[in-house]
Design a protein around this motif. Structure first.
Motif, mmCIF file in Angstrom:
data_model
loop_
_atom_site.group_PDB
_atom_site.id
_atom_site.type_symbol
_atom_site.label_atom_id
_atom_site.label_comp_id
_atom_site.label_asym_id
_atom_site.label_seq_id
_atom_site.Cartn_x
_atom_site.Cartn_y
_atom_site.Cartn_z
ATOM 1 N N LYS A 4 -64.864 -43.405 23.005
ATOM 2 C CA LYS A 4 -65.913 -43.683 23.977
ATOM 3 C C LYS A 4 -67.240 -43.943 23.266
ATOM 4 O O LYS A 4 -67.548 -43.309 22.253
ATOM 5 C CB LYS A 4 -66.091 -42.507 24.934
ATOM 6 C CG LYS A 4 -65.054 -42.401 26.032
ATOM 7 C CD LYS A 4 -65.444 -41.286 26.993
ATOM 8 C CE LYS A 4 -64.468 -41.173 28.150
ATOM 9 N NZ LYS A 4 -64.879 -40.091 29.099
ATOM 10 N N PHE A 6 -71.523 -45.865 24.001
ATOM 11 C CA PHE A 6 -72.478 -46.602 24.830
ATOM 12 C C PHE A 6 -72.915 -47.819 24.020
ATOM 13 O O PHE A 6 -73.324 -47.677 22.865
ATOM 14 C CB PHE A 6 -73.682 -45.738 25.198
ATOM 15 C CG PHE A 6 -73.654 -45.245 26.625
ATOM 16 C CD1 PHE A 6 -72.562 -44.543 27.097
ATOM 17 C CD2 PHE A 6 -74.711 -45.492 27.487
ATOM 18 C CE1 PHE A 6 -72.530 -44.084 28.411
ATOM 19 C CE2 PHE A 6 -74.689 -45.042 28.791
ATOM 20 C CZ PHE A 6 -73.597 -44.331 29.267
ATOM 21 N N GLU A 17 -71.443 -47.401 29.228
ATOM 22 C CA GLU A 17 -70.242 -46.828 28.630
ATOM 23 C C GLU A 17 -69.191 -47.901 28.379
ATOM 24 O O GLU A 17 -68.989 -48.809 29.194
ATOM 25 C CB GLU A 17 -69.668 -45.739 29.531
ATOM 26 C CG GLU A 17 -68.506 -45.000 28.897
ATOM 27 C CD GLU A 17 -68.069 -43.771 29.681
ATOM 28 O OE1 GLU A 17 -66.864 -43.446 29.616
ATOM 29 O OE2 GLU A 17 -68.919 -43.146 30.336
ATOM 30 N N GLN A 325 -76.164 -40.749 29.295
ATOM 31 C CA GLN A 325 -76.363 -41.618 30.457
ATOM 32 C C GLN A 325 -77.844 -41.893 30.733
ATOM 33 O O GLN A 325 -78.166 -42.794 31.517
ATOM 34 C CB GLN A 325 -75.706 -40.995 31.691
ATOM 35 C CG GLN A 325 -74.190 -40.902 31.616
ATOM 36 C CD GLN A 325 -73.682 -39.730 30.763
ATOM 37 O OE1 GLN A 325 -74.479 -38.880 30.317
ATOM 38 N NE2 GLN A 325 -72.383 -39.680 30.511
ATOM 39 N N LEU A 350 -71.238 -37.541 26.868
ATOM 40 C CA LEU A 350 -70.352 -38.709 26.847
ATOM 41 C C LEU A 350 -68.891 -38.296 26.934
ATOM 42 O O LEU A 350 -68.084 -38.955 27.580
ATOM 43 C CB LEU A 350 -70.604 -39.517 25.573
ATOM 44 C CG LEU A 350 -69.701 -40.736 25.335
ATOM 45 C CD1 LEU A 350 -69.891 -41.775 26.438
ATOM 46 C CD2 LEU A 350 -69.978 -41.358 23.977
#
Length: 351
Positions: A4, A6, A17, A325, A350
């Motif tokens: 994962k 960003f 994301e 976020q 995250l």
């Protein structure tokens, strides 16, 4: 392996994301579970495509602290479970004179050093993806040991860029007892410059355009604070500094600080403005044998030295923790200088 992260897909798109690919650890690789990642102004410039050579998708982040989860068979520097850091570099040529001297940030190889994000300096090879992610794989040479306590790890992250960027010139120009050192600007870089120069034993003078930052600078360790817009306050320090480290990332008059240097003093630029500074006058440099210089981050041995020094002295950056976020809101605040003095992402948000 899928991880994962960003990323900004284009200069116009906000960070969002996504899933990226990380390489499986090779013989000399270290896989790191990222715990914290500092937010540098360079991240913002990169995500917005404001510098040449930015590659997309862009996953910024080069102030990384995490835990080792896997190592290659030839790794000897760290072990699984260790707390480690990764800064602005993840590779270099390893064979040039600068690399041989432990100054990988000045790598003279055909491509310069490999940045933690956006690939090699000259655009060679594949894009690299930085610390706004759950994990990263890095060659052990560019992995640094962190000896701070667990409670301090978020504040350690900015040391991997803001800390070493100011430490390197302070060490190279021998800041210490008996030396008068100026730090221009009290932000992400400047606040670390003040802390480190003070801890090295120098007499530290902070320069700011804002009276409201006077007490902050004193609290950080400055012995004196000068409002740089006040001509009389500036003139009182003429010909008195051994070293001035200029951290300001905006175009400004350098002559005002060059004249404050004593004979053989140096004004060292570490801030990277979007527009060039006005050209300085020649005579103030000629008549005092003064130097105008630049300095970029630090090599791996120097960065380890800085981390060890900070652990011994209990030094960390002053931070504000955010969730992954909230990065776009953090960028908006950075543009208004609305942070004391570095945002750090809690990567648990995250995961």
């Amino acid at each position: 392996m899928q991880t994962k992260a960003f990323a900004a897909q284009t200069p116009q798109s906000p960070l969002a994301e996504t899933v990226i690919e990380r390489r499986e650890p090779g013989p000399k690789d270290v896989l790191i579970d990222i715990l914290y990642c500092g937010v540098c102004h360079s991240d913002l410039h990169t995500a917005r495509g404001e510098w040449e050579g930015i590659r997309f998708p862009s996953v910024p982040g080069h102030e990384i602290v995490g835990r080792v989860t896997q190592i290659g068979g030839e790794v000897s520097k760290v072990a699984v479970g260790d707390i480690v850091g990764v800064g602005c570099m993840t590779d270099s040529c390893r064979v040039c004179a600068s690399c041989h001297d432990g100054l990988e940030q000045y790598c003279e190889g055909p491509h310069g050093f490999q940045q933690t994000y956006s690939g090699w300096l000259d655009g060679y090879g594949e894009n690299t993806l930085g610390g706004y992610s759950a994990a990263i794989t890095v060659d052990e040479h560019f992995v640094l040991k962190v000896n701070h306590g667990e409670a301090d790890l978020a504040g350690v992250a900015p040391l991997l860029c803001a800390g070493i960027t100011t430490w390197s010139p302070l060490r190279h120009w021998n800041a210490g007892p008996g030396k008068k050192v100026g730090v221009v600007g009290i932000g992400g870089l400047g606040h670390m410059g003040i802390k480190l120069a003070h801890a090295l034993g120098a007499h530290v003078v902070a320069f700011t355009t804002s009276e409201s930052k006077r007490q902050d600078a004193l609290d950080l360790g400055a012995d004196e604070v000068v409002i740089s817009k006040d001509p009389e306050a500036m003139a009182a320090h003429t010909r008195s500094f051994d070293l001035i480290v200029d951290t300001v990332a905006a175009s400004h008059d350098l002559d005002a600080f060059i004249t404050l240097l004593r004979r053989d003093g140096a004004l060292v630029l570490v801030g990277a403005p979007e527009q060039p500074h006005p050209s300085p006058s020649v005579f103030p440099m000629l008549l005092g044998r003064r130097s105008l210089a630049g300095s970029a981050i630090g090599g791996i041995p120097e960065t380890q030295e800085m981390l060890d020094f900070c652990a011994e002295k209990g030094i960390t950056a002053q931070i504000e923790m955010i969730a992954m976020q909230d990065i776009e809101a953090a960028y908006a605040r950075m543009l208004k200088s609305d942070v004391k003095y570095r945002f750090v992402i809690d990567m648990a948000s995250l995961k």
